[in-house]
Design a protein around this motif. Structure first.
Motif, PDB file in Angstrom:
ATOM      1  N   PHE A  47       0.841  -1.204   0.000  1.00 27.52           N
ATOM      2  CA  PHE A  47       0.000   0.000   0.000  1.00 27.52           C
ATOM      3  C   PHE A  47       0.875   1.252   0.000  1.00 27.52           C
ATOM      4  CE2 PHE A  47      -2.192   3.410   2.266  1.00 27.52           C
ATOM      5  CZ  PHE A  47      -3.287   3.574   1.433  1.00 27.52           C
ATOM      6  N   GLU A  48       1.901   1.267   0.846  1.00 28.13           N
ATOM      7  CA  GLU A  48       2.783   2.434   0.898  1.00 28.13           C
ATOM      8  C   GLU A  48       3.482   2.627  -0.446  1.00 28.13           C
ATOM      9  OE1 GLU A  48       6.187   4.621   3.562  1.00 28.13           O
ATOM     10  OE2 GLU A  48       5.307   2.775   4.304  1.00 28.13           O
ATOM     11  N   ALA A  49       3.871   1.541  -1.097  1.00 29.23           N
ATOM     12  CA  ALA A  49       4.506   1.638  -2.410  1.00 29.23           C
ATOM     13  C   ALA A  49       3.548   2.261  -3.429  1.00 29.23           C
ATOM     14  CB  ALA A  49       4.968   0.266  -2.889  1.00 29.23           C
ATOM     15  N   LEU A  50       2.274   1.885  -3.365  1.00 26.03           N
ATOM     16  CA  LEU A  50       1.292   2.479  -4.280  1.00 26.03           C
ATOM     17  C   LEU A  50       1.146   3.979  -4.041  1.00 26.03           C
ATOM     18  CD1 LEU A  50      -1.528  -0.210  -4.349  1.00 26.03           C
ATOM     19  CD2 LEU A  50      -0.046   0.474  -6.233  1.00 26.03           C
ATOM     20  N   VAL A  51       1.114   4.379  -2.779  1.00 29.44           N
ATOM     21  CA  VAL A  51       1.007   5.806  -2.457  1.00 29.44           C
ATOM     22  C   VAL A  51       2.236   6.548  -2.974  1.00 29.44           C
ATOM     23  CG1 VAL A  51       0.977   7.476  -0.561  1.00 29.44           C
ATOM     24  CG2 VAL A  51      -0.511   5.476  -0.475  1.00 29.44           C
ATOM     25  N   LEU A  52       3.412   5.990  -2.727  1.00 27.44           N
ATOM     26  CA  LEU A  52       4.640   6.629  -3.196  1.00 27.44           C
ATOM     27  C   LEU A  52       4.698   6.683  -4.720  1.00 27.44           C
ATOM     28  CD1 LEU A  52       7.127   5.071  -0.659  1.00 27.44           C
ATOM     29  CD2 LEU A  52       6.563   7.497  -0.880  1.00 27.44           C
ATOM     30  N   GLN A  53       4.223   5.633  -5.376  1.00 27.72           N
ATOM     31  CA  GLN A  53       4.208   5.626  -6.837  1.00 27.72           C
ATOM     32  C   GLN A  53       3.320   6.752  -7.366  1.00 27.72           C
ATOM     33  OE1 GLN A  53       3.118   1.877  -8.537  1.00 27.72           O
ATOM     34  NE2 GLN A  53       3.387   2.580 -10.623  1.00 27.72           N
ATOM     35  N   GLU A  54       2.182   6.971  -6.735  1.00 27.59           N
ATOM     36  CA  GLU A  54       1.301   8.061  -7.162  1.00 27.59           C
ATOM     37  C   GLU A  54       1.939   9.426  -6.916  1.00 27.59           C
ATOM     38  OE1 GLU A  54      -1.519   8.002  -8.980  1.00 27.59           O
ATOM     39  OE2 GLU A  54      -0.973   5.896  -9.154  1.00 27.59           O
ATOM     40  N   ILE A  55       2.678   9.552  -5.819  1.00 29.13           N
ATOM     41  CA  ILE A  55       3.380  10.806  -5.540  1.00 29.13           C
ATOM     42  C   ILE A  55       4.430  11.060  -6.620  1.00 29.13           C
ATOM     43  CG2 ILE A  55       5.028  11.919  -3.955  1.00 29.13           C
ATOM     44  CD1 ILE A  55       3.432  10.578  -1.655  1.00 29.13           C
ATOM     45  N   LEU A  56       5.201  10.016  -6.977  1.00 29.16           N
ATOM     46  CA  LEU A  56       6.207  10.157  -8.026  1.00 29.16           C
ATOM     47  C   LEU A  56       5.566  10.496  -9.363  1.00 29.16           C
ATOM     48  CD1 LEU A  56       8.519   7.166  -7.098  1.00 29.16           C
ATOM     49  CD2 LEU A  56       9.082   9.597  -6.904  1.00 29.16           C
ATOM     50  N   ARG A  57       4.473   9.818  -9.696  1.00 30.11           N
ATOM     51  CA  ARG A  57       3.787  10.079 -10.967  1.00 30.11           C
ATOM     52  C   ARG A  57       3.279  11.521 -11.008  1.00 30.11           C
ATOM     53  NH1 ARG A  57      -0.092   5.838 -11.607  1.00 30.11           N
ATOM     54  NH2 ARG A  57       1.640   4.689 -12.473  1.00 30.11           N
ATOM     55  N   SER A  58       2.729  11.978  -9.892  1.00 32.80           N
ATOM     56  CA  SER A  58       2.232  13.348  -9.825  1.00 32.80           C
ATOM     57  C   SER A  58       3.381  14.354  -9.981  1.00 32.80           C
ATOM     58  CB  SER A  58       1.510  13.574  -8.501  1.00 32.80           C
ATOM     59  OG  SER A  58       1.070  14.894  -8.391  1.00 32.80           O
ATOM     60  N   ALA A  59       4.513  14.060  -9.356  1.00 34.60           N
ATOM     61  CA  ALA A  59       5.669  14.948  -9.475  1.00 34.60           C
ATOM     62  C   ALA A  59       6.157  15.003 -10.920  1.00 34.60           C
ATOM     63  CB  ALA A  59       6.787  14.477  -8.552  1.00 34.60           C
ATOM     64  N   ARG A  60       6.119  13.876 -11.603  1.00 36.10           N
ATOM     65  CA  ARG A  60       6.566  13.853 -12.999  1.00 36.10           C
ATOM     66  C   ARG A  60       5.633  14.673 -13.892  1.00 36.10           C
ATOM     67  NH1 ARG A  60      10.905  10.959 -13.585  1.00 36.10           N
ATOM     68  NH2 ARG A  60      11.201   9.031 -12.458  1.00 36.10           N
ATOM     69  N   THR A  61       4.341  14.604 -13.639  1.00 37.96           N
ATOM     70  CA  THR A  61       3.409  15.367 -14.474  1.00 37.96           C
ATOM     71  C   THR A  61       3.606  16.861 -14.273  1.00 37.96           C
ATOM     72  OG1 THR A  61       1.619  15.286 -12.850  1.00 37.96           O
ATOM     73  CG2 THR A  61       1.660  13.545 -14.514  1.00 37.96           C
ATOM     74  N   GLN A  62       4.151  17.239 -13.120  1.00 31.55           N
ATOM     75  CA  GLN A  62       4.439  18.647 -12.856  1.00 31.55           C
ATOM     76  C   GLN A  62       5.838  19.034 -13.311  1.00 31.55           C
ATOM     77  OE1 GLN A  62       2.078  20.734 -11.699  1.00 31.55           O
ATOM     78  NE2 GLN A  62       0.758  18.951 -11.883  1.00 31.55           N
ATOM     79  N   GLY A  63       6.585  18.059 -13.843  1.00 33.28           N
ATOM     80  CA  GLY A  63       7.940  18.333 -14.309  1.00 33.28           C
ATOM     81  C   GLY A  63       8.943  18.504 -13.194  1.00 33.28           C
TER      82      GLY A  63
END
Length: 88
Positions: A26-42
């Motif tokens: 679960f924590e990995a999924l949350v972190l993955q979403e944080i990373l994905r969100s950071a990438r979309t913001q450049g």
């Protein structure tokens, strides 16, 4: 004629290893979403990883590694809550 309410379904208690693995996932999924969100913001573009599926794969593996180190502590908190729920 008497109709009784069905008894609630109760899952068998999970062992410590299963709870820990589920909490880390679960924590990995949350972190993955944080990373994905950071990438979309450049915010975290890397020249080492191309876009698309390779970037998603890199994010997933990074998130899993980070979750094992528990930088956010979500896995520990979730695991504690799950174990308390089993005792209740």
């Amino acid at each position: 004629m008497r109709i009784e309410a069905p008894s609630p379904a109760v899952a068998p208690p999970a062992d410590r290893g299963e709870v820990k693995a589920a909490a880390e996932a679960f924590e990995a999924l949350v972190l993955q979403e944080i990373l994905r969100s950071a990438r979309t913001q450049g915010l975290s573009d890397s020249p080492l990883v191309a876009g698309g599926e390779w970037r998603d794969l890199a994010d997933r593996h990074l998130a899993e590694a980070m979750a094992k180190g528990a930088p956010l502590g979500l896995a520990r908190l979730l695991g504690d809550a799950l174990r308390k729920g089993q005792r209740a």
